[in-house]
Design an enzyme around this catalytic site. Structure first.
Site, mmCIF file in Angstrom:
data_model
loop_
_atom_site.group_PDB
_atom_site.id
_atom_site.type_symbol
_atom_site.label_atom_id
_atom_site.label_comp_id
_atom_site.label_asym_id
_atom_site.label_seq_id
_atom_site.Cartn_x
_atom_site.Cartn_y
_atom_site.Cartn_z
ATOM 1 N N ALA A 198 0.816 -1.228 0.000
ATOM 2 C CA ALA A 198 0.000 0.000 0.000
ATOM 3 C C ALA A 198 0.844 1.271 0.000
ATOM 4 O O ALA A 198 0.311 2.379 -0.125
ATOM 5 C CB ALA A 198 -0.922 0.004 1.229
ATOM 6 N N GLY A 199 2.152 1.109 0.143
ATOM 7 C CA GLY A 199 3.026 2.280 0.252
ATOM 8 C C GLY A 199 3.166 3.032 -1.068
ATOM 9 O O GLY A 199 2.781 2.535 -2.126
ATOM 10 N N GLY A 231 15.111 -1.743 -1.194
ATOM 11 C CA GLY A 231 15.154 -0.313 -1.501
ATOM 12 C C GLY A 231 15.007 0.527 -0.249
ATOM 13 O O GLY A 231 15.226 1.743 -0.277
ATOM 14 N N ASN A 241 19.080 4.063 -3.879
ATOM 15 C CA ASN A 241 18.385 4.638 -5.034
ATOM 16 C C ASN A 241 18.556 3.671 -6.203
ATOM 17 O O ASN A 241 19.673 3.296 -6.536
ATOM 18 C CB ASN A 241 18.958 6.015 -5.391
ATOM 19 C CG ASN A 241 18.066 6.768 -6.354
ATOM 20 O OD1 ASN A 241 17.740 6.257 -7.425
ATOM 21 N ND2 ASN A 241 17.678 7.975 -5.989
ATOM 22 N N HIS A 279 13.148 16.151 -0.346
ATOM 23 C CA HIS A 279 12.114 15.129 -0.521
ATOM 24 C C HIS A 279 10.778 15.626 0.030
ATOM 25 O O HIS A 279 10.725 16.591 0.786
ATOM 26 C CB HIS A 279 12.494 13.838 0.214
ATOM 27 C CG HIS A 279 13.558 13.041 -0.496
ATOM 28 N ND1 HIS A 279 14.891 13.287 -0.330
ATOM 29 C CD2 HIS A 279 13.458 12.020 -1.384
ATOM 30 C CE1 HIS A 279 15.591 12.444 -1.085
ATOM 31 N NE2 HIS A 279 14.740 11.673 -1.741
ATOM 32 N N HIS A 280 9.738 14.888 -0.316
ATOM 33 C CA HIS A 280 8.364 15.126 0.129
ATOM 34 C C HIS A 280 8.235 15.165 1.664
ATOM 35 O O HIS A 280 9.098 14.641 2.372
ATOM 36 C CB HIS A 280 7.455 14.025 -0.437
ATOM 37 C CG HIS A 280 7.945 12.636 -0.115
ATOM 38 N ND1 HIS A 280 7.500 11.926 0.975
ATOM 39 C CD2 HIS A 280 8.879 11.842 -0.716
ATOM 40 C CE1 HIS A 280 8.108 10.739 1.021
ATOM 41 N NE2 HIS A 280 8.954 10.668 -0.001
ATOM 42 N N LYS A 296 8.613 11.864 4.135
ATOM 43 C CA LYS A 296 9.834 11.049 4.287
ATOM 44 C C LYS A 296 10.295 11.048 5.748
ATOM 45 O O LYS A 296 10.375 12.104 6.372
ATOM 46 C CB LYS A 296 10.950 11.564 3.366
ATOM 47 C CG LYS A 296 12.185 10.662 3.387
ATOM 48 C CD LYS A 296 13.076 10.893 2.185
ATOM 49 C CE LYS A 296 14.344 10.058 2.240
ATOM 50 N NZ LYS A 296 14.086 8.613 2.208
HETATM 51 N N1 NAI Z 1 15.974 2.734 -3.080
HETATM 52 C C1 NAI Z 1 15.141 3.515 -3.786
HETATM 53 O O1 NAI Z 1 15.276 3.685 -5.016
HETATM 54 C C2 NAI Z 1 14.009 4.163 -3.065
HETATM 55 C C3 NAI Z 1 13.855 3.935 -1.733
HETATM 56 N N2 NAI Z 1 12.774 4.424 -1.072
HETATM 57 C C4 NAI Z 1 12.656 4.007 0.323
HETATM 58 O O2 NAI Z 1 11.622 3.028 0.414
HETATM 59 C C5 NAI Z 1 11.029 3.087 1.698
HETATM 60 C C6 NAI Z 1 9.518 3.220 1.561
HETATM 61 O O3 NAI Z 1 9.208 4.464 0.993
HETATM 62 P P1 NAI Z 1 7.684 4.882 0.701
HETATM 63 O O4 NAI Z 1 7.056 3.878 -0.190
HETATM 64 O O5 NAI Z 1 7.731 6.300 0.299
HETATM 65 O O6 NAI Z 1 7.072 4.763 2.171
HETATM 66 P P2 NAI Z 1 5.570 4.406 2.576
HETATM 67 O O7 NAI Z 1 5.481 4.704 4.033
HETATM 68 O O8 NAI Z 1 4.620 5.032 1.625
HETATM 69 O O9 NAI Z 1 5.502 2.817 2.337
HETATM 70 C C7 NAI Z 1 6.011 1.850 3.203
HETATM 71 C C8 NAI Z 1 4.957 0.760 3.321
HETATM 72 O O10 NAI Z 1 5.518 -0.343 4.045
HETATM 73 C C9 NAI Z 1 4.499 -0.830 4.888
HETATM 74 N N3 NAI Z 1 5.071 -1.621 5.988
HETATM 75 C C10 NAI Z 1 5.607 -1.185 7.152
HETATM 76 N N4 NAI Z 1 5.981 -2.235 7.909
HETATM 77 C C11 NAI Z 1 5.664 -3.347 7.208
HETATM 78 C C12 NAI Z 1 5.766 -4.739 7.476
HETATM 79 N N5 NAI Z 1 6.274 -5.200 8.623
HETATM 80 N N6 NAI Z 1 5.332 -5.612 6.538
HETATM 81 C C13 NAI Z 1 4.797 -5.157 5.361
HETATM 82 N N7 NAI Z 1 4.642 -3.852 5.065
HETATM 83 C C14 NAI Z 1 5.085 -2.963 5.986
HETATM 84 C C15 NAI Z 1 3.766 0.423 5.368
HETATM 85 O O11 NAI Z 1 2.488 0.137 5.921
HETATM 86 C C16 NAI Z 1 3.703 1.227 4.080
HETATM 87 O O12 NAI Z 1 2.559 0.947 3.338
HETATM 88 C C17 NAI Z 1 11.697 4.258 2.414
HETATM 89 O O13 NAI Z 1 12.751 3.759 3.211
HETATM 90 C C18 NAI Z 1 12.253 5.097 1.276
HETATM 91 O O14 NAI Z 1 13.321 5.904 1.630
HETATM 92 C C19 NAI Z 1 11.828 5.159 -1.695
HETATM 93 C C20 NAI Z 1 11.937 5.446 -3.029
HETATM 94 C C21 NAI Z 1 13.052 4.975 -3.820
HETATM 95 O O1 LIG Z 2 11.761 8.274 0.506
HETATM 96 C C1 LIG Z 2 11.805 8.578 -0.712
HETATM 97 O O2 LIG Z 2 10.827 9.057 -1.297
HETATM 98 C C2 LIG Z 2 13.050 8.309 -1.441
HETATM 99 N N1 LIG Z 2 13.980 7.651 -0.829
HETATM 100 C C3 LIG Z 2 15.228 7.262 -1.363
HETATM 101 C C4 LIG Z 2 16.326 7.953 -0.581
HETATM 102 O O3 LIG Z 2 16.268 7.956 0.660
HETATM 103 O O4 LIG Z 2 17.261 8.447 -1.192
HETATM 104 C C5 LIG Z 2 15.321 7.424 -2.852
HETATM 105 C C6 LIG Z 2 14.557 8.564 -3.439
HETATM 106 O O5 LIG Z 2 15.310 9.724 -3.330
HETATM 107 C C7 LIG Z 2 13.160 8.719 -2.864
#
Ligand code: NAI
Ligand SMILES: O=C(O)C1=N[C@H](C(=O)O)C[C@H](O)C1
Length: 271
Positions: free
Chosen positions: A13-14, A101, A127, A158-159, A162
């Site tokens: 759902a994230g 990620g 990333n 970021h938004h 975060k």
């Molecule tokens: N490496 C990359 O390219 C990127 C990394 N990110 C990272 O990804 C992570 C998530 O980001 P968003 O989607 O924006 O956050 P978000 O908060 O929208 O989504 C995270 C989801 O994980 C769920 N969750 C939490 N604990 C859980 C569990 N035990 N089991 C299953 N689901 C669980 C939450 O309920 C939520 O729906 C952050 O750490 C962010 O920094 C985000 C964008 C790109």
């Molecule tokens: O939380 C985010 O949204 C993002 N997280 C990653 C980060 O911590 O760098 C990647 C991206 O910038 C979006």
């Protein structure tokens, strides 16, 4: 013809979970076999397609990650450090490719991911976009070429939702800059200034985090000297760049030896 690669998505759902589901759907070589959400989430027990506001897809949202690992060749995990740590152990148990990620790990948590790498292919990157991974290579080269007369500062935005700072990407860029200079990032990182900080220490790499609105992700690596400044910039405007990178990693990981990998490996950019 070989069957499709079975992919599970954690945190369905994230913001990223929903993008990942779309990206798996777009990939011809992949099929979505399971998804999780955190225990207590409103989507648990519901059909994924209906929970997302569309037609039924025949995949039920589970709160049991083991069930998803058992039915998958690869699991993509953009959740929280705590959830990802638990998932790493399950990936090892299931001999499943684990694409991580998630950002915001402490050094201790990163070390705790290591035992699982003996039994599973673990691809982790702060990333997963092509552009940022290319930027890390450029950052390393520029840092190497310029030396300490150029102060390095990394600014990210970021938004408003975060929860971790500095971003995983900023840390990747900081590591790359430090590697270019031949120093340990931990020794030179200046993470957040406030109050009477004193003058900037020569050789430090500064990091600053801005939060607001719906910004997907923006990163500047600034090389500032007397009389001139170079700025390397990446602007993300669509989260699908991260999701497509993660699906690419899940497919790339099939048949690899267990171990720790990152997107530079996946993109074939290691020199
Ligand atoms: N490496 C990359 O390219 C990127 C990394 N990110 C990272 O990804 C992570 C998530 O980001 P968003 O989607 O924006 O956050 P978000 O908060 O929208 O989504 C995270 C989801 O994980 C769920 N969750 C939490 N604990 C859980 C569990 N035990 N089991 C299953 N689901 C669980 C939450 O309920 C939520 O729906 C952050 O750490 C962010 O920094 C985000 C964008 C790109
Ligand atoms: O939380 C985010 O949204 C993002 N997280 C990653 C980060 O911590 O760098 C990647 C991206 O910038 C979006």
């Amino acid at each position: 013809m070989q069957g499709k690669v079975r992919i599970g998505v954690m945190g369905a759902a994230g913001r990223m979970g929903q993008m990942l589901i779309r990206a798996v759907g777009e990939a011809e070589a992949a099929t979505l076999t399971g998804v999780t959400e955190r225990p207590g989430h409103a989507w648990i027990g519901r059909d994924l397609g209906e929970a997302m506001g569309g037609p039924a897809r025949g995949v039920t949202v589970s709160d049991d990650p083991l069930e998803v690992f058992a039915g998958a060749d690869a699991v993509i995990d953009f959740t929280t450090p705590q959830a990802t740590l638990a998932n790493a152990a399950l990936a090892a148990q299931a001999r499943c490719v684990h694409v991580i990620g998630t950002t915001g790990f402490t050094d201790k948590e990163i070390a705790a991911l290591e035992p699982a790498q003996r039994h599973s292919v673990q691809v982790r990157a702060g990333n997963m976009s092509l552009g940022v991974n290319l930027l890390t290579l450029l950052t390393r080269k520029v840092a190497q070429a310029l030396g300490e007369d150029f102060d390095i500062e990394i600014v990210e935005m970021h938004h408003r939702h975060k929860v971790d700072a500095p971003s995983g990407t900023a840390l990747m860029l900081g590591e790359a800059a430090a590697a270019g200079r031949g120093v340990a990032f931990a020794d030179v990182a200046d993470r957040g200034r406030d109050g009477q900080t004193g003058a900037r220490r020569r050789g430090d790499i500064g990091l600053a985090a801005l939060r607001g609105g719906d910004v997907v992700g923006e990163h500047d690596v600034i090389f500032a000297a007397d009389g001139e400044r170079i700025v390397l910039r990446h602007l993300a405007t669509d989260r699908m760049i991260f999701a497509r990178g993660a699906v690419r990693a899940a497919l790339w990981g099939q048949g690899r030896k267990p171990g720790a990998y990152d997107m530079i490996d996946v993109l074939g950019m290691r020199d």
